[in-house]
Design an enzyme around this catalytic site. Structure first.
Site, PDB file in Angstrom:
ATOM      1  N   ASP A 479       2.492   4.633  -0.336  1.00 11.72           N
ATOM      2  CA  ASP A 479       3.151   4.396   0.952  1.00 11.72           C
ATOM      3  C   ASP A 479       3.538   2.922   1.101  1.00 11.72           C
ATOM      4  OD1 ASP A 479       4.069   4.947   3.505  1.00 11.72           O
ATOM      5  OD2 ASP A 479       2.198   5.821   4.224  1.00 11.72           O
ATOM      6  N   ASN A 481       4.474   0.695   4.684  1.00 12.67           N
ATOM      7  CA  ASN A 481       4.731   0.949   6.098  1.00 12.67           C
ATOM      8  C   ASN A 481       5.286  -0.208   6.914  1.00 12.67           C
ATOM      9  OD1 ASN A 481       4.105   3.779   6.679  1.00 12.67           O
ATOM     10  ND2 ASN A 481       2.124   3.258   5.814  1.00 12.67           N
ATOM     11  N   ASP A 549       9.022  11.118   8.039  1.00 15.23           N
ATOM     12  CA  ASP A 549       7.819  11.463   8.802  1.00 15.23           C
ATOM     13  C   ASP A 549       8.093  12.575   9.799  1.00 15.23           C
ATOM     14  OD1 ASP A 549       6.003   9.864   7.610  1.00 15.23           O
ATOM     15  OD2 ASP A 549       6.059   8.269   9.107  1.00 15.23           O
TER      16      ASP A 549
HETATM   17  C1  DGJ Z   1       3.396   6.917   6.874  1.00 17.50           C
HETATM   18  C2  DGJ Z   1       3.632   8.136   6.056  1.00 17.50           C
HETATM   19  O1  DGJ Z   1       4.976   8.474   6.042  1.00 17.50           O
HETATM   20  C3  DGJ Z   1       2.779   9.269   6.584  1.00 17.50           C
HETATM   21  O2  DGJ Z   1       3.062  10.444   5.907  1.00 17.50           O
HETATM   22  C4  DGJ Z   1       1.346   8.872   6.441  1.00 17.50           C
HETATM   23  O3  DGJ Z   1       1.007   8.772   5.087  1.00 17.50           O
HETATM   24  C5  DGJ Z   1       1.084   7.576   7.173  1.00 17.50           C
HETATM   25  N1  DGJ Z   1       2.000   6.547   6.793  1.00 17.50           N
HETATM   26  C6  DGJ Z   1      -0.306   7.090   6.910  1.00 17.50           C
HETATM   27  O4  DGJ Z   1      -0.546   5.866   7.439  1.00 17.50           O
END
Ligand code: DGJ
Length: 740
Positions: A479, A481, A549
């Site tokens: 991931d 983020n 997501d």
């Molecule tokens: C963002 C991802 O897209 C989700 O599927 C999940 O893994 C979360 N992060 C977890 O923090």
């Protein structure tokens, strides 16, 4: 397929059965484009496509020739400062401060196959006869620098891939300020531009706009390819649809900042450029050093969007994705994220894994929240060791227990990030990207590690290698983020700070390369808050990616449809989640959610211990369906039939290579009433073959199904189909089998 240099005309021609591409050495030694498009009858010269005219005010290279103006000649790889007034593909600052360059033709080399690009993801060949590569060396004698342009033409695909390399031989060095991967000048501007734009949870909307004079561009300045724009654009002739019309698709195999730009000049010449975004890009090259650009891919289709997409799908599925999982059917997984988020203990995880196994799931994935002391997004990134309060026997103990149930175990990681509340940060507060004296931006409470530094990438790699070698882990979800800000590297001198964005991406690629080669049988799925780094670069390392997501079936219709413009179904992470949906709070039927998710890698994103008996039975049937059809879905030819961006209905289909089996997905968001009869025109079938649909007695010929359409009227048109769900969010699947 062939690449030919014609000495007399000083022209290079590349062609295969579908496309031709040609350019010539101009009289000033630069390269001028002659043609790219549908295959032309080969001849020694296409020099007549070079149009020269005397235009007042245009700067000209020769006093004696007032028609030879770079401003009005279609360039192959444009520079700036000596006549071409459009935005260039590259820019160099020389040691005397000048920005003016003059690269002239020096030599060429044609080789079978396709050389690798050092440190970068790229398409590849498995045998040398699949493609042929032309490398042209241009040189600027004054600044002692070479520019090598590479072109690969594929034997069986309407594809040309391109990249460039700048090689410095200058003892005083040069500064590379812009180095795009591709420049294509087209003779007119009668196109529409298609791009894939969006945001978190609504990635890759299909947008089409007519070209206008001036610049239109898409980009990412976020350090990753982004939710906002994908590194892709296409030029469509007006009136082009999925099955008709001329299209050129441009895609960049890169995961960082990018620019994809179309400039239309006032004589209506269209220049497409694509590559690493020049913002905060500055590569000083010393004598003996070189800079290699990422690869750009150009796909030509004379038969509409579907054909362009199918070409990308084939190329990216078979000659960009690599490794053990490339051609294997992917495990049906259940991911813990929407089931428990970060609130779990070992008992809960084991219960979920056990129930998953009982239902037929093949891989259980433990998502975020298993490491350091992470209970929410404020802590522990960088501490890639188990949170023993939650999982007392560690990842190895947990993974052993899960795998002993007869189901594979997978794990979530986010290697590029650091939380200030972590052991890693306490030990290495200087490892994050930040500018001395400034407070760096946080994003999701976290900071970005300086992956341009080898020692940091290596240290994270050591932790992850330990984790993977100690436990039976067969899948990793990687991931990412947050976007990059405060991009500055503590260890670099001022003049090298412009290298950090790109070297960060190279650091990510290096870590992927290390882990995927050390653990070749581990399946990697890329992710970045859903689809913020869903790009061809990632596909080289991770053969599948979490596309969004947003797991709502209705939203997913658009996301999957848009994603399919470039990317094959085999790489689209798509799951069935619980209702009400966690992102949009919509209730869609369980079968509809599955009927959408089948057209991807398929899995679940819910707590199976909370399912009703009826839902459990549905899940078992869905898994059996996917197991039976996943090979076809992953490898078949995909056709978009009806766009969710244009109305209430969506339809698509996938058909086997031998055209004997097909699955059609038809989706209707809102239930209409008392409407006309409905037919859906299919595509890609054999005209003279008769197909049975859903095992019914009656059979229909391919030509009937494609040109008259498949009858799909239901209750909304007053036709009663026993057992068919009626209401909002209806989905129907049609299985076609050729009669013997
Ligand atoms: C963002 C991802 O897209 C989700 O599927 C999940 O893994 C979360 N992060 C977890 O923090």
């Amino acid at each position: 397929m062939s690449i030919q240099y014609y000495e007399n005309s000083r022209e290079f021609h590349l062609w295969n059965d579908q496309i031709s591409y040609s350019f010539s050495i101009l009289k000033n030694g630069h390269l001028g484009n002659l043609y790219f498009g549908r295959k032309l009858r080969e001849r020694e010269s296409f020099g007549h496509f070079l149009e020269l005219a005397r235009r007042d005010m245009a700067p000209c290279a020769y006093e004696s020739d007032s028609a030879f103006s770079l401003e009005h000649i279609r360039q192959e790889y444009s520079g700036y400062g000596n006549g071409d007034m459009r935005v260039p593909a590259y820019e160099i600052q020389c040691d005397n401060g000048s920005y003016v360059t003059d690269f002239v033709y020096d030599s060429y080399r044609i080789c079978p196959g396709k050389p690798k690009l050092p440190g970068l993801p790229a398409t590849y060949v498995e045998s040398e006869d699949e493609a042929e590569t032309l490398e042209i060396t241009l040189t600027d004698a004054l600044i002692q620098t070479d520019l090598i342009l590479s072109y690969t033409i594929w034997r069986d695909l309407p594809v040309i891939t391109r990249s460039c390399r700048f090689v410095c031989r200058n003892p005083k060095g040069i500064r590379l300020l812009r180095a795009l991967s591709l420049n294509l000048d087209l003779p007119d501007c009668d196109y529409e531009m298609l791009d894939l734009s969006g945001a978190w949870a609504r990635e890759r909307d299909v947008r089409i706009h007519p070209l206008h004079r001036g610049i239109q561009s898409i980009q990412s300045l976020r350090g990753h390819s982004s939710h906002q724009f994908n590194p892709f654009l296409a030029l469509l002739r007006p009136g082009t649809d999925e099955n008709r019309g001329e299209v050129i698709g441009f895609s960049l195999i890169y995961s960082g900042n990018f620019l994809a730009q179309v400039e239309v000049d006032t004589c209506d010449v269209t220049r497409v450029t694509m590559g690493i975004h020049p913002q905060q890009f500055c590569f000083p090259l010393a004598k003996g050093e070189f800079f290699q650009t990422p690869e750009a891919v150009m796909v030509y289709s004379a038969n509409g969007m579907n054909h362009m997409s199918q070409t990308f799908h084939t190329l990216y599925r078979t000659r960009l994705a690599r490794g053990y999982w490339r051609d294997r059917v992917r495990p049906i997984l259940l991911n813990s994220w929407e089931a428990v988020y970060m609130k779990f203990d070992e008992e809960k995880i084991l219960a979920i894994a056990e129930k998953s196994k009982e239902l037929g799931v093949e891989l259980f994935v433990l998502d975020d929240g298993w490491f350091g002391h992470r209970d929410d997004a404020t802590t522990s990134l960088g501490d890639w060791f188990p949170y023993l309060d939650k999982i007392p026997h560690g990842i190895s103990g947990l993974a052993q227990k899960v795998t002993s149930m007869g189901i594979r175990f997978g794990l979530w990681i986010e290697p590029e990030m650091i939380s200030t509340d972590s052991e890693l940060f306490r030990k290495h507060p200087d490892w994050r990207l930040e500018v001395p004296g400034r407070v760096p931006c946080q994003g999701r409470n976290q900071y970005v590690l300086d992956f341009s530094r080898t020692e940091i990438v290596d240290a994270i790699g050591d932790m992850l290698e330990k984790l993977l070698s100690e436990s039976p882990i067969s899948y990793i979800k990687w991931d990412m983020n947050r976007s990059l800000t405060d991009v500055y590297s503590a260890v670099l001198p001022a003049e090298r700070q412009g290298t950090v964005f790109h070297n960060y991406v190279l650091g990510v690629y290096r870590l992927y390369e290390r882990l995927t080669s050390r653990f070749p049988e581990v399946l990697f799925e890329s992710c970045a808050s859903g689809g913020a780094r869903f790009d061809p670069g990632m596909l080289y390392y991770a053969p599948q990616g979490w596309i969004s997501d947003d797991t709502d079936a209705v939203e997913r219709l658009k996301i999957q449809y848009g994603t399919s413009i470039v990317y094959p179904l085999s790489c689209m992470g798509s799951h069935v989640s619980a209702v009400p949906n966690h992102q949009v709070f919509r209730n869609t039927p369980m079968d509809t959610r599955a009927a959408v998710a089948y057209f991807g890698t398929f899995g679940y994103e819910l707590d199976p211990t909370k399912l009703t008996e009826e839902e459990k039975e549905a899940v078992k049937k869905q898994i059996a369906f996917m197991q039976e059809h996943r090979e076809l879905i992953a490898r078949g030819t995909f056709y978009r039939l009806k766009s969710p961006f244009e109305g209430n209905e969506t339809a698509w289909m996938v058909i086997s290579e031998n055209k004997k089996q097909a699955i059609v997905g038809y989706y209707r968001v809102l239930q209409p009433v008392n409407i006309g009869y409905r037919r859906l025109r299919l595509a890609g079938l054999s005209e003279n073959v008769s197909y049975r649909i859903n095992g019914e007695e009656a059979a229909f010929y391919g030509d009937e199904l494609m040109y008259a359409g498949m009858l799909i009227s239901d209750g909304a048109s007053g036709v009663n189909i026993p057992g068919l769900y009626q209401g909002d969010y209806q989905a129907r699947l049609f299985l076609l089998n050729a009669e013997e």
